[in-house]
Design a protein around this motif. Structure first.
Motif, short mmCIF file in Angstrom:
data_model
loop_
_atom_site.label_atom_id
_atom_site.label_comp_id
_atom_site.label_asym_id
_atom_site.label_seq_id
_atom_site.Cartn_x
_atom_site.Cartn_y
_atom_site.Cartn_z
N LEU A 80 0.79 -1.16 0.05
CA LEU A 80 0.13 -0.02 -0.01
C LEU A 80 0.78 1.18 0.05
N SER A 81 2.05 1.20 0.30
CA SER A 81 2.98 2.20 0.22
C SER A 81 3.35 2.87 -1.23
N VAL A 82 3.19 1.91 -2.32
CA VAL A 82 3.76 2.28 -3.51
C VAL A 82 2.93 3.15 -4.19
N GLY A 83 1.47 3.82 -3.67
CA GLY A 83 0.65 4.38 -4.45
C GLY A 83 -0.70 3.89 -4.69
N ILE A 84 -0.90 2.88 -4.21
CA ILE A 84 -2.39 2.25 -4.07
C ILE A 84 -3.38 3.20 -3.25
N GLU A 85 -4.14 3.75 -3.67
CA GLU A 85 -5.25 4.41 -2.91
C GLU A 85 -6.37 3.57 -2.33
N VAL A 86 -6.28 3.25 -1.14
CA VAL A 86 -7.25 2.46 -0.31
C VAL A 86 -8.70 2.61 -0.72
N HIS A 87 -9.17 4.09 -0.84
CA HIS A 87 -10.44 4.44 -0.77
C HIS A 87 -11.18 3.82 -2.07
N THR A 88 -10.22 3.86 -3.10
CA THR A 88 -10.70 3.29 -4.50
C THR A 88 -11.12 2.08 -4.74
N LYS A 125 9.83 23.17 9.50
CA LYS A 125 10.61 22.98 8.36
C LYS A 125 11.56 21.47 8.49
N ILE A 126 11.13 20.92 7.21
CA ILE A 126 11.74 19.54 7.12
C ILE A 126 13.34 19.60 6.91
N THR A 127 14.08 19.00 7.91
CA THR A 127 15.46 19.03 7.71
C THR A 127 16.07 17.60 7.49
N LYS A 128 15.56 16.60 8.10
CA LYS A 128 16.02 15.31 7.63
C LYS A 128 15.41 14.69 6.31
N SER A 129 15.83 13.54 5.99
CA SER A 129 15.60 12.85 4.75
C SER A 129 14.63 11.54 5.39
N TYR A 130 13.25 11.38 4.93
CA TYR A 130 12.31 10.48 5.46
C TYR A 130 11.93 9.56 4.34
N SER A 131 11.59 8.41 4.70
CA SER A 131 10.87 7.55 3.80
C SER A 131 9.79 6.73 4.62
N VAL A 132 8.72 6.27 3.87
CA VAL A 132 7.76 5.63 4.77
C VAL A 132 7.42 4.15 3.83
N SER A 133 7.06 3.25 4.46
CA SER A 133 6.98 1.81 3.92
C SER A 133 6.05 1.08 4.81
N SER A 134 5.71 -0.12 4.35
CA SER A 134 5.00 -1.22 5.03
C SER A 134 3.65 -0.73 5.69
N MET A 135 2.68 0.20 4.93
CA MET A 135 1.54 0.62 5.29
C MET A 135 0.41 -0.59 5.55
N ARG A 136 -0.20 -0.49 6.51
CA ARG A 136 -1.31 -1.38 6.73
C ARG A 136 -2.56 -0.80 7.30
N LEU A 137 -3.71 -1.47 7.13
CA LEU A 137 -4.73 -0.73 7.63
C LEU A 137 -5.26 -1.82 8.74
N LEU A 138 -5.36 -1.20 9.89
CA LEU A 138 -5.98 -2.10 11.09
C LEU A 138 -7.59 -1.61 11.24
#
Length: 378
Positions: free
Chosen positions: A78-86, A240-253
């Motif tokens: 779900l982190s790659v761009g799949i829109e759960v709502h649709t 202000k964003i100063t760090k480098s971020y990334s998100v992954s492993s999204m799950r619905l509970l």
């Protein structure tokens, strides 16, 4: 040649988005990477379907694929761009094997024997459960790079990390919960995060108040913001964003009501457990020495302890006996499972026969009624 064993699990029709789906086989699958088989998930009526002019079904790159022993499992990434709502409430078709006339792929057993082409690919249809997103939480993993990190600082800075995530999204920090935290290379913080659903008074807030948004929507805001799309959201960041971020492993509970509504029945859970145990037992057998090779090793005194020293004769005999008992136990367990599946198949056949007879009776009755009506009309 490998063939599907039983049905895909979970056995129920409605699948919670992000839930793992497993398919079991009669043979151990060739699981070396890159995987030799194709896989696609076609979500009917959405942009993730080949049936639409501009649509594209989900491929292996869009999925978490697990191949081990006699099981192939997968989850949506779900982190790659799949829109759960649709996709909630939408049916989807899963296909595994050789997909497309130009494909050179094939699903093979460990000896590289392909599936019988006359039987075709593994194919089945299920549906994504129509969850109430307003009661669902969303979990994910966030990486914070270009920072200093130690075990001591993680605990001391937990509130800061939570507040920083809440600030980037633009919500109250109370909706952000932190799980396991770890350091990588002393410069990257890895944190499991849960965004709670809007509860109590928040549900009564104006629709344009970000604190009233469901947790999945807030995750997408975080993801897009970290990709530099904050301007598209029509808002400015509080920090202000100063760090480098990334998100992954999204799950619905899912919320409690949805969890109970879309959980497997007791009967299905029993069948799913049997399939899982069967797959595990088969995998265990394949990973053990077979008895003949073990006896050969024992005879040649080539079997070593973990510390590199050889076993004494007494220890060798004991090991040999333990392995034999384990093999016997596994063989008995497999026989029990096979017998249970055979009985279940017989019960289903009997039910099908009864249903077929009932349908024939109903057809005969309808036919007689139609004849009577025709006679009256004449």
């Amino acid at each position: 040649r490998p063939e599907q064993y039983g049905k895909a699990t979970p056995l129920r029709q409605d699948i919670i988005v992000g839930e793992e789906i497993s398919v079991y086989f009669t043979e151990e699958i060739f699981c070396q990477t890159p995987l030799t088989f194709d896989m696609k998930v076609d979500i009917i009526g959405t942009k993730y379907s080949d049936a639409l002019e501009d649509g594209t079904s989900l491929q292996k790159r869009d999925l978490f694929v697990i191949c081990e022993g006699r099981r192939i499992g997968f989850q949506l990434d779900l982190s790659v761009g799949i829109e759960v709502h649709t996709i909630l409430g939408k049916e989807f078709v899963v296909e595994i094997g050789k997909i497309g006339s130009g494909s050179l792929s094939s699903l093979q057993d460990k000896n590289e024997n392909p599936m019988d082409p006359l039987k075709g690919n593994i194919k089945f249809t299920k549906r994504f459960a129509n969850l109430d997103l307003s009661s669902a939480a969303t979990s994910f993993v966030i990486n914070m790079e270009n920072t200093t990190c130690s075990t001591e600082s993680l605990e001391a800075d937990s509130d800061k990390i939570r507040d920083e995530i809440a600030d980037i999204i633009g919500i109250d920090e109370g909706r952000v919960k932190l799980g396991d935290k770890s350091c990588q290379l002393d410069s990257t913080i890895v944190v499991e995060v849960v965004i709670d659903p809007p509860v109590g008074r928040r549900r009564l807030m104006a629709r344009n108040d970000i604190n009233s948004f469901d947790s999945a929507s807030l995750f997408y805001i975080l993801r897009d913001t970290l990709k530099g799309k904050e301007e598209s959201q029509g808002r400015k960041l509080r920090t202000k964003i100063t760090k480098s971020y990334s998100v992954s492993s999204m799950r619905l509970l899912p919320g409690k009501q949805d969890f109970e509504k879309f959980s497997s029945s007791l009967e299905d859970k029993h069948e799913e457990d049997k399939l899982s145990k069967w797959g595990f037992a088969q995998e265990t057998i394949s990973r053990n020495y077979n008895l003949a090779s073990v006896e050969e090793d024992l005879h040649d005194h080539r079997l070593l302890k973990q510390d590199g020293t050889t076993y004494e004769n007494k220890e060798l005999n004991l090991l040999k006996e333990n392995l034999r008992k384990k093999d016997e136990w596994l063989e008995q367990e497999l026989k029990k499972m096979d017998e249970e599946f055979r009985k279940k198949d017989e019960e289903m056949k009997k039910k099908d026969e009864v249903l077929s007879q009932e349908l024939k009776k109903r057809d005969n009755m309808l036919e007689k009624e139609m004849r009577l009506i025709n006679n009256l009309l004449k």
